[in-house]
Enzyme design. Structure first.
Site, short mmCIF file in Angstrom:
data_model
loop_
_atom_site.label_atom_id
_atom_site.label_comp_id
_atom_site.label_asym_id
_atom_site.label_seq_id
_atom_site.Cartn_x
_atom_site.Cartn_y
_atom_site.Cartn_z
N HIS A 1 49.24 4.29 42.64
CA HIS A 1 48.54 4.57 41.39
C HIS A 1 49.41 5.48 40.53
CE1 HIS A 1 44.37 3.39 42.83
NE2 HIS A 1 44.99 3.54 43.99
N HIS B 1 50.06 -0.36 47.15
CA HIS B 1 50.14 -0.08 45.72
C HIS B 1 50.17 1.42 45.51
CE1 HIS B 1 45.88 -0.23 46.87
NE2 HIS B 1 45.69 0.71 45.96
N ASN C 1 46.83 5.77 48.52
CA ASN C 1 45.74 5.92 49.47
C ASN C 1 46.09 5.09 50.71
OD1 ASN C 1 44.22 7.47 47.63
ND2 ASN C 1 43.51 5.61 46.62
N ASP D 1 44.86 -0.69 36.09
CA ASP D 1 43.72 -0.64 37.01
C ASP D 1 42.46 -1.06 36.26
OD1 ASP D 1 43.16 1.07 39.89
OD2 ASP D 1 41.44 0.57 38.63
N ILE D 2 41.65 -1.86 36.93
CA ILE D 2 40.47 -2.42 36.29
C ILE D 2 39.39 -1.35 36.06
CG2 ILE D 2 39.12 -3.11 38.33
CD1 ILE D 2 38.88 -5.89 37.08
P1 AMP Z 1 42.78 1.89 46.46
O1 AMP Z 1 41.55 2.73 46.67
O2 AMP Z 1 44.04 2.72 46.46
O3 AMP Z 1 42.86 0.72 47.40
O4 AMP Z 1 42.67 1.39 44.98
C1 AMP Z 1 42.46 0.07 44.61
C2 AMP Z 1 42.42 0.08 43.11
O5 AMP Z 1 42.50 -1.25 42.66
C3 AMP Z 1 41.14 0.69 42.52
O6 AMP Z 1 41.48 1.76 41.65
C4 AMP Z 1 40.51 -0.48 41.76
O7 AMP Z 1 39.90 -0.08 40.55
C5 AMP Z 1 41.69 -1.39 41.51
N1 AMP Z 1 41.38 -2.80 41.40
C6 AMP Z 1 40.57 -3.54 42.19
N2 AMP Z 1 40.55 -4.83 41.79
C7 AMP Z 1 41.38 -4.90 40.72
C8 AMP Z 1 41.78 -5.95 39.85
N3 AMP Z 1 41.33 -7.21 40.00
N4 AMP Z 1 42.64 -5.66 38.84
C9 AMP Z 1 43.08 -4.40 38.66
N5 AMP Z 1 42.75 -3.36 39.46
C10 AMP Z 1 41.91 -3.60 40.46
#
Ligand code: AMP
Ligand code: ZN
Length: 108
Positions: free
Chosen positions: A103, A101, A88, A31-32
């Site tokens: 986490h 996805h 989520n 995760d970024i």
């Molecule tokens: P969600 O709230 O479950 O949709 O989580 C999306 C997750 O994706 C968040 O924790 C972000 O930090 C992560 N995210 C968004 N863009 C990227 C990316 N380019 N690479 C890795 N993680 C990302």
């Protein structure tokens, strides 16, 4: 939609990501914006927007996501201590990226 999807772009190699696993059905990358010492995203290659969009044909894929999360937790040595798996669902559930996805958080 899939063309613009952030995770589809990562899966196609059009956007960068720090991969820890690449399989036929599933990829796992960091995760970024990590919210734990280990914060990974377990992502099916198939573009499914949310849990609400799962169909009967995704039954095996969902099982794979859990088994892959467990395998990676074991490989990283955090399985016994414990970790969190979070999905989520929709905006009200905190979902920001509309490509399914899971986490994986741990390593505290
Ligand atoms: P969600 O709230 O479950 O949709 O989580 C999306 C997750 O994706 C968040 O924790 C972000 O930090 C992560 N995210 C968004 N863009 C990227 C990316 N380019 N690479 C890795 N993680 C990302
Ligand atoms: Zn996608």
């Amino acid at each position: 939609m899939e063309r613009e999807c952030v995770f589809c772009k990562i899966i196609r190699g059009e956007s960068p990501a720090d991969f820890v696993y690449k399989g036929e059905e599933i990829v796992v990358f960091k995760d970024i914006r990590p919210e734990a010492p280990i914060h990974l995203l377990v992502v099916p290659r198939k573009h499914i927007p949310t849990v609400n969009d799962l169909t009967e044909e995704d039954r095996l894929l969902v099982g794979e996501m859990f088994l892959k999360a467990r395998a990676i937790a074991q490989r990283l040595g955090i399985a016994e201590r414990g970790y969190r798996l979070i999905l989520n669902v929709e905006r009200g559930g905190g979902q920001i990226i509309f490509h399914l996805h899971m986490h994986l958080l741990g390593g505290w």
